[in-house]
Scaffold this motif. Structure first.
Motif, PDB file in Angstrom:
ATOM      1  N   LEU A   1       4.157  64.146 -25.480  1.00  0.00           N
ATOM      2  CA  LEU A   1       3.573  65.353 -24.919  1.00  0.00           C
ATOM      3  C   LEU A   1       3.005  66.165 -26.077  1.00  0.00           C
ATOM      4  O   LEU A   1       3.717  66.496 -27.027  1.00  0.00           O
ATOM      5  CB  LEU A   1       4.644  66.165 -24.170  1.00  0.00           C
ATOM      6  CG  LEU A   1       4.174  67.445 -23.496  1.00  0.00           C
ATOM      7  CD1 LEU A   1       3.182  67.152 -22.375  1.00  0.00           C
ATOM      8  CD2 LEU A   1       5.368  68.219 -22.945  1.00  0.00           C
ATOM      9  N   GLU A   2       1.707  66.454 -25.999  1.00  0.00           N
ATOM     10  CA  GLU A   2       1.027  67.110 -27.112  1.00  0.00           C
ATOM     11  C   GLU A   2       0.404  68.423 -26.657  1.00  0.00           C
ATOM     12  O   GLU A   2      -0.240  68.488 -25.613  1.00  0.00           O
ATOM     13  CB  GLU A   2      -0.068  66.199 -27.665  1.00  0.00           C
ATOM     14  CG  GLU A   2      -0.875  66.827 -28.776  1.00  0.00           C
ATOM     15  CD  GLU A   2      -2.014  65.922 -29.253  1.00  0.00           C
ATOM     16  OE1 GLU A   2      -2.731  66.339 -30.167  1.00  0.00           O
ATOM     17  OE2 GLU A   2      -2.176  64.820 -28.706  1.00  0.00           O
ATOM     18  N   ALA A   3       0.624  69.472 -27.429  1.00  0.00           N
ATOM     19  CA  ALA A   3      -0.046  70.758 -27.204  1.00  0.00           C
ATOM     20  C   ALA A   3      -0.961  70.998 -28.399  1.00  0.00           C
ATOM     21  O   ALA A   3      -0.543  70.872 -29.543  1.00  0.00           O
ATOM     22  CB  ALA A   3       0.981  71.882 -27.097  1.00  0.00           C
ATOM     23  N   ARG A   4      -2.218  71.335 -28.106  1.00  0.00           N
ATOM     24  CA  ARG A   4      -3.190  71.500 -29.187  1.00  0.00           C
ATOM     25  C   ARG A   4      -4.043  72.737 -28.934  1.00  0.00           C
ATOM     26  O   ARG A   4      -4.471  72.976 -27.807  1.00  0.00           O
ATOM     27  CB  ARG A   4      -4.084  70.263 -29.255  1.00  0.00           C
ATOM     28  CG  ARG A   4      -5.139  70.342 -30.341  1.00  0.00           C
ATOM     29  CD  ARG A   4      -5.968  69.084 -30.397  1.00  0.00           C
ATOM     30  NE  ARG A   4      -5.147  67.954 -30.817  1.00  0.00           N
ATOM     31  CZ  ARG A   4      -5.605  66.718 -30.966  1.00  0.00           C
ATOM     32  NH1 ARG A   4      -6.872  66.464 -30.727  1.00  0.00           N
ATOM     33  NH2 ARG A   4      -4.816  65.757 -31.346  1.00  0.00           N
ATOM     34  N   LEU A   5      -4.255  73.506 -29.990  1.00  0.00           N
ATOM     35  CA  LEU A   5      -5.176  74.637 -29.936  1.00  0.00           C
ATOM     36  C   LEU A   5      -6.526  74.175 -30.444  1.00  0.00           C
ATOM     37  O   LEU A   5      -6.643  73.688 -31.570  1.00  0.00           O
ATOM     38  CB  LEU A   5      -4.665  75.791 -30.809  1.00  0.00           C
ATOM     39  CG  LEU A   5      -3.349  76.447 -30.382  1.00  0.00           C
ATOM     40  CD1 LEU A   5      -2.908  77.468 -31.427  1.00  0.00           C
ATOM     41  CD2 LEU A   5      -3.498  77.115 -29.031  1.00  0.00           C
TER      42      LEU A   5
ATOM     43  N   ALA B   1      -8.414  79.296 -40.210  1.00  0.00           N
ATOM     44  CA  ALA B   1      -8.302  78.931 -41.624  1.00  0.00           C
ATOM     45  C   ALA B   1      -7.124  78.003 -41.912  1.00  0.00           C
ATOM     46  O   ALA B   1      -7.033  77.437 -43.001  1.00  0.00           O
ATOM     47  CB  ALA B   1      -8.169  80.199 -42.464  1.00  0.00           C
ATOM     48  N   PHE B   2      -6.212  77.826 -40.932  1.00  0.00           N
ATOM     49  CA  PHE B   2      -5.035  76.987 -41.180  1.00  0.00           C
ATOM     50  C   PHE B   2      -4.840  76.036 -39.990  1.00  0.00           C
ATOM     51  O   PHE B   2      -4.047  76.290 -39.078  1.00  0.00           O
ATOM     52  CB  PHE B   2      -3.797  77.877 -41.389  1.00  0.00           C
ATOM     53  CG  PHE B   2      -2.586  77.114 -41.869  1.00  0.00           C
ATOM     54  CD1 PHE B   2      -2.547  76.586 -43.163  1.00  0.00           C
ATOM     55  CD2 PHE B   2      -1.498  76.919 -41.043  1.00  0.00           C
ATOM     56  CE1 PHE B   2      -1.442  75.879 -43.610  1.00  0.00           C
ATOM     57  CE2 PHE B   2      -0.377  76.228 -41.480  1.00  0.00           C
ATOM     58  CZ  PHE B   2      -0.345  75.709 -42.763  1.00  0.00           C
ATOM     59  N   PRO B   3      -5.579  74.916 -39.966  1.00  0.00           N
ATOM     60  CA  PRO B   3      -5.530  74.007 -38.810  1.00  0.00           C
ATOM     61  C   PRO B   3      -4.218  73.229 -38.695  1.00  0.00           C
ATOM     62  O   PRO B   3      -3.948  72.621 -37.649  1.00  0.00           O
ATOM     63  CB  PRO B   3      -6.713  73.060 -39.059  1.00  0.00           C
ATOM     64  CG  PRO B   3      -6.915  73.095 -40.543  1.00  0.00           C
ATOM     65  CD  PRO B   3      -6.545  74.484 -40.978  1.00  0.00           C
ATOM     66  N   GLN B   4      -3.372  73.246 -39.730  1.00  0.00           N
ATOM     67  CA  GLN B   4      -2.145  72.448 -39.700  1.00  0.00           C
ATOM     68  C   GLN B   4      -1.164  72.894 -38.610  1.00  0.00           C
ATOM     69  O   GLN B   4      -0.287  72.133 -38.213  1.00  0.00           O
ATOM     70  CB  GLN B   4      -1.440  72.488 -41.070  1.00  0.00           C
ATOM     71  CG  GLN B   4      -2.178  71.724 -42.156  1.00  0.00           C
ATOM     72  CD  GLN B   4      -3.237  72.574 -42.860  1.00  0.00           C
ATOM     73  OE1 GLN B   4      -3.620  73.631 -42.365  1.00  0.00           O
ATOM     74  NE2 GLN B   4      -3.709  72.112 -43.999  1.00  0.00           N
TER      75      GLN B   4
END
Length: 201
Positions: A34-38, A43-46
């Motif tokens: 299960l993945e949640a992604r913005l 400036a900080f994609p990590q």
């Protein structure tokens, strides 16, 4: 996403330093990621992605030995997480393949290999010693200091009759009356829970 397939999305705008919450509900019994992604460009994609591996959820196999299946079916057979089989006590098998065995008002000569729930067992065969059967028993309290009784609040339940048990070392009282414990759990392998009254009757 679940297993690489989209299962929900939401759009919202954040001002600098602002916080918001988004809630998604998803049901599955299959294993997967299960993945949640913005999908933002900051400036900080990590910290824009989080993944949790979910195990598969197998239904709990419950075998119920009873002469009155109609009483217990609404409690057990209607749950999607439970695969219930109802048999008569005459068909009892101590080696039955089950996660939980329920024994409704009878005590077999040999105990089940699986964890078990005993409902009003005869005193002569009860795994927890029966101190006696009392009439007009009031369920005074649940032991909310244990995980088994946590969240249970019903009090002043008047039972027409109930078995009262004697605790052995290691036993956990779950429900009590002034006369003594009415529900007792015994940890170990297999686990045992004994009810001194019928939950439906």
């Amino acid at each position: 996403q679940f297993g690489g397939a989209p299962v929900g999305s939401r759009s919202f705008s954040l001002k600098p330093g602002e916080e918001q919450q988004a809630t998604f509900a998803y049901r599955t019994s299959a294993a997967g990621y299960l993945e949640a992604r913005l999908n933002s460009r900051d400036a900080f994609p990590q910290d824009d992605r989080a993944v949790v591996e979910l195990p598969s959820e197998k239904p709990l196999r419950v075998v119920v030995y009873t002469n009155e299946p109609a009483l217990l079916k609404p409690l057990i057979a209607t749950k999607s997480q439970v695969e219930a089989v109802f048999e008569t006590p005459a068909k009892y098998d101590p080696q039955v393949k089950a996660d939980i065995v329920i024994l409704d008002r009878f005590a077999p000569a040999s105990r089940p290999r699986a964890s078990s729930i005993w409902i009003e067992p005869p005193a002569s065969g009860s795994p927890i010693v029966v101190k006696g059967t009392r009439s007009g028993v009031k369920l005074d309290s649940w032991r909310t200091d244990t995980p088994l009784g946590a969240g249970l609040r019903t009090k002043d339940v008047q039972l027409a009759s109930a078995e009262v048990f004697t605790l052995a070392p290691g036993d956990i009282p779950v429900a009590e009356s002034a006369k003594g414990p009415l529900i007792v759990a015994r940890p170990g392998t297999p686990k045992i829970v004994v009810l001194g009254f019928h939950p439906v009757k």
